[in-house]
Design a protein around this motif. Structure first.
Motif, short mmCIF file in Angstrom:
data_model
loop_
_atom_site.label_atom_id
_atom_site.label_comp_id
_atom_site.label_asym_id
_atom_site.label_seq_id
_atom_site.Cartn_x
_atom_site.Cartn_y
_atom_site.Cartn_z
N MET A 168 -8.67 8.74 20.00
CA MET A 168 -9.12 9.31 19.56
C MET A 168 -7.83 9.78 18.37
O MET A 168 -8.71 9.83 16.49
CB MET A 168 -8.19 11.19 19.77
N ASN A 169 -6.61 9.13 18.57
CA ASN A 169 -5.44 9.18 17.06
C ASN A 169 -5.55 8.18 16.43
O ASN A 169 -5.39 8.08 14.79
CB ASN A 169 -4.28 9.15 18.08
N TYR A 170 -6.55 6.75 16.43
CA TYR A 170 -7.10 5.49 15.73
C TYR A 170 -8.07 6.25 15.04
O TYR A 170 -8.13 6.07 13.90
CB TYR A 170 -7.43 5.04 16.49
N PHE A 171 -8.62 6.78 15.62
CA PHE A 171 -10.29 7.03 14.63
C PHE A 171 -9.84 7.85 13.68
O PHE A 171 -10.40 9.27 12.63
CB PHE A 171 -11.80 7.37 15.72
N LEU A 208 -4.44 -4.19 8.18
CA LEU A 208 -4.68 -2.62 8.05
C LEU A 208 -6.15 -2.35 7.98
O LEU A 208 -6.80 -2.95 7.45
CB LEU A 208 -4.29 -1.75 7.34
N ASP A 209 -6.58 -1.10 8.22
CA ASP A 209 -8.32 -0.28 8.37
C ASP A 209 -7.81 0.60 7.33
O ASP A 209 -7.13 1.32 7.39
CB ASP A 209 -8.56 -0.17 10.17
N GLU A 210 -8.17 -0.14 5.49
CA GLU A 210 -8.35 1.22 4.62
C GLU A 210 -8.49 2.07 4.68
O GLU A 210 -7.33 3.30 4.32
CB GLU A 210 -8.42 0.40 3.10
N GLY A 270 -6.15 4.24 7.32
CA GLY A 270 -4.01 3.72 7.06
C GLY A 270 -3.74 3.18 8.27
O GLY A 270 -2.93 3.45 8.65
N LEU A 271 -3.96 2.36 9.36
CA LEU A 271 -3.58 2.10 10.39
C LEU A 271 -4.26 0.53 10.90
O LEU A 271 -5.21 0.48 10.42
CB LEU A 271 -4.25 3.41 12.11
N SER A 272 -3.68 0.22 12.01
CA SER A 272 -3.82 -0.92 12.19
C SER A 272 -4.61 -1.18 13.51
O SER A 272 -3.87 -0.62 14.32
CB SER A 272 -2.54 -1.74 12.33
N MET A 283 1.35 -1.27 -0.13
CA MET A 283 -0.18 0.12 0.12
C MET A 283 0.94 0.86 -0.07
O MET A 283 2.06 1.11 0.33
CB MET A 283 -0.98 0.14 1.62
N LYS A 284 1.06 2.23 -0.77
CA LYS A 284 1.47 3.62 -0.32
C LYS A 284 0.82 4.33 0.35
O LYS A 284 0.24 4.78 0.79
CB LYS A 284 1.16 4.53 -2.28
N GLU A 285 2.43 4.35 0.91
CA GLU A 285 2.63 5.46 2.14
C GLU A 285 1.59 6.93 2.41
O GLU A 285 1.56 7.12 1.19
CB GLU A 285 3.65 5.81 2.57
N ARG A 286 0.56 6.78 2.50
CA ARG A 286 0.14 8.21 2.43
C ARG A 286 0.55 9.39 3.58
O ARG A 286 1.10 9.17 5.06
CB ARG A 286 -1.60 7.59 3.72
N GLU A 287 0.83 10.43 2.70
CA GLU A 287 1.60 11.36 3.17
C GLU A 287 0.13 12.59 4.05
O GLU A 287 0.29 13.77 3.76
CB GLU A 287 2.07 12.34 2.44
#
Length: 452
Positions: free
Chosen positions: A141-144, A324-326, A329-331, A1-5
Motif C-alpha cells: 500500500m505504501n509503495y503504490f 525511481l518510478d517517476e 516518486g519512489l524506487s 528531481m525536485k523533491e515532492r512535498e
C-alpha cells in the motif's frame, strides 16, 4: 528531481505519535510495574525519564533537521554534519538491523492480537503467517499509494488514542473495587526492588521507540525546516501525556496487585470492567488498530531508506536501487529491498522464538538500545555547532544535547539491567554491521578514485 512535498505537519506528528504509541504500551505496562516492584510513582518516574530521553533527543536532532537540505533523515544528518563514512555505517545499521527487526516483530505482534480478537487457535506459525500478511499489505500500500499510507497513519493515530485517553479519564472517576484474580493466577504483592527498577527503562524505551522514523520523510514534508523541529518536539510530549494517562488509569481500574499477578491479562480485564462481557474484544480491536498503525508507519519510512543509501552509493546494487518510478516518486527496487530484508528477519524471529534462542527476548532488542548510543554522536555535533556559534540558543545548543546524551546512557544502562546476558551480544552484532558499512564506504571511495 525536485523533491515532492506530500505531507504536512499532521502526518509528521502522527508518524511520531502513531509509531511510538503502538503495541508497546499495551503489553509493556505490566513489565514496567513489575520491574518497579509495584511502585506506582517509580513507574511514573520511569515514564518521565524515558520521555525526557526522547524529548531532549528529538529537540537536539531538530536542530540538524532544520539545517539539513538532504534527503534521508538521520542518515543524512550523519553525512552532512559528521562524515560520509559515518553515515554509511549508521545507514547500514538502520537498513539491515533497526528497521527490519522492529517491523518484523511488530508485524508478528499484530498476528498475536488478531488471534486473540477472533478467538483463533494460537500457534507461533499462525502468528507469524498473519504478521507476514499484514506486513506485505502495508509495504504494498505504501509503495503504490503514498496518500493511502499517510491517511491510514492519521486515522489509526486518532483511533488508538481513544482507549488510551479513555482509560485515563475513566480512572479519574473509577470507584469500583479491584476485580478478583483469574482462576489459577497466584497473587503477587508489592516488593522492594532496590536499583532493579532501572530494568524498567528497557520496556519504556521500547514503548517510546519509533519517533526517529519520522525523519525519513523530512524532505517530503511541506516547509520541513520549520515543520519537523516542531513535530519532533510536540510529538514526544503528546506520547508522554497519553502514556501516563493510560498507565494511571489502568492501575485505578484493576489495581496494582492484579497487574503484578495477571500481567498481560490486565488489558482484557480492563475491557470487561468497562464494557462488560464483550469488553475484552472491544478493547482488543483498538489495540490491533494501534499496532497496525505502527506497521504502516514503519513501512512508510523504511521503503525509502534503500533508495536514500543507493543515491549516495552507500550499498551494493546502488545503480539499480536508485532508479525511481517517476509517477510514484519512489524506487520499486528500494521498496522490494526493504520488504525482503523484513521477510528475512521475520523468519529469524520465528526461529529464535520457536527454539527460545534469546531466552524470552526478541530480535527487536538488537536495535533499540544500540540506536540510542548512535544518536550520541549527533548530540555531540550539535554541541560543536553551538561552539561554532551556528546555534545561538544555550538551551538548544548545550542543555538539550547534554540531557539527550545522559538519556541515551540511561537507556543503555536500563537495557543492560533488563537483559545482561544477551545485551552485550546485541550491541556487538550491531557494532559489526556498522563497521561493515564503514569499510564498504572506504572501498567505494577507493574504487571511485581509481576510476577517476
Amino acid at each position: 528531481m525536485k523533491e515532492r512535498e506530500h505531507y504536512g505537519l499532521g502526518t509528521a506528528i502522527s508518524m511520531i505519535v502513531g509509531i511510538s504509541i503502538g503495541s508497546g504500551i499495551f503489553f509493556k505496562a505490566d513489565e514496567i510495574l513489575i520491574a518497579t516492584g509495584g511502585s506506582v510513582w517509580l513507574g511514573v518516574l520511569v515514564f518521565v525519564i524515558g520521555a525526557l530521553c526522547v524529548i531532549f533527543g528529538s529537540i537536539t536532532l531538530s536542530q540538524l533537521a532544520s539545517r539539513s537540505s538532504m534527503r534521508g533523515g538521520v542518515v543524512s544528518y550523519y553525512e552532512e554534519f559528521v562524515s560520509p563514512k559515518a553515515a554509511n555505517a549508521f545507514g547500514w545499521f538502520q537498513l539491515f538491523v533497526y528497521f527490519p527487526t522492529i517491523t518484523a516483530v511488530v508485524s508478528w505482534v499484530s498476528g498475536i492480537y488478531t488471534i486473540s480478537l477472533f478467538g483463533l487457535p494460537s500457534s507461533l506459525e499462525l502468528q507469524t503467517a498473519l504478521g507476514f500478511m499484514y506486513m506485505t499489505f502495508f509495504f504494498t500500500m505504501n509503495y503504490f499509494s503514498y496518500k493511502s499510507g499517510g491517511r491510514f497513519q492519521n486515522i489509526t493515530t486518532i483511533i488508538k488514542m481513544i482507549p488510551l485517553i479513555g482509560i485515563g479519564l475513566l480512572g479519574l472517576f473509577w470507584t469500583q473495587s479491584a476485580p478478583a484474580l483469574p482462576e489459577g493466577v497466584m497473587l503477587v504483592e508489592r516488593s522492594n526492588v532496590g536499583w532493579g527498577w532501572l530494568g524498567a527503562l528497557a520496556p519504556v524505551a521500547f514503548s517510546f521507540d519509533g519517533w526517529i522514523v519520522s525523519t525519513t520523510i523530512t524532505q517530503e514534508v511541506r516547509e520541513h525546516k520549520r515543520t519537523m523541529p516542531f513535530a519532533l518536539t510536540l510529538g514526544p510530549l503528546i506520547v508522554l501525556a497519553v502514556y501516563l494517562a493510560f498507565f494511571l488509569g489502568l492501575i485505578a481500574i484493576v489495581g496494582v496487585e492484579f497487574i503484578l499477578s495477571a500481567g498481560d491479562q490486565a488489558i482484557g480485564q480492563v475491557g470487561q470492567s468497562i464494557f462488560g462481557l464483550y469488553g475484552e474484544r472491544i478493547l482488543l480491536s483498538f489495540v490491533l488498530i494501534a499496532i497496525l498503525g505502527v506497521v504502516n508507519g514503519i513501512s512508510l519510512g523504511y521503503i525509502r531508506l534503500p533508495h536514500t543509501l543507493a543515491s549516495k552509493n552507500m550499498m551494493p546494487m546502488s545503480n539499480k536501487i536508485v532508479q525511481l518510478d517517476e509517477k510514484k516518486g519512489l524506487s520499486p527496487y528500494s521498496a522490494l529491498t526493504a520488504y525482503l530484508l523484513t521477510v528475512f528477519w521475520l523468519m529469524m524471529h520465528y526461529v529464535t522464538q520457536r527454539w527460545d534462542i534469546l531466552a524470552g527476548g526478541d530480535i527487536s532488542e538488537i536495535a533499540i538500545v544500540f540506536s540510542y548510543v548512535l544518536y550520541i554522536v549527533l548530540y555531540v555535533k550539535v554541541l560543536q555547532l553551538k561552539k561554532e556559534k551556528v546555534i545561538k540558543s544555550w538551551f538548544l545548543g548545550i542543555a538539550a544535547p547534554i540531557l539527550g546524551t545522559i538519556g541515551s546512557l540511561v537507556i543503555l544502562l536500563g537495557g543492560w539491567f533488563s537483559n545482561p546476558v544477551y545485551m552485550p551480544i546485541f550491541i556487538g552484532f550491531s557494532a559489526v554491521v556498522c563497521v561493515l558499512g564503514y569499510l564498504y564506504s572506504i572501498q567505494t571511495t577507493k574504487a571511485t578514485l581509481k576510476e577517476g
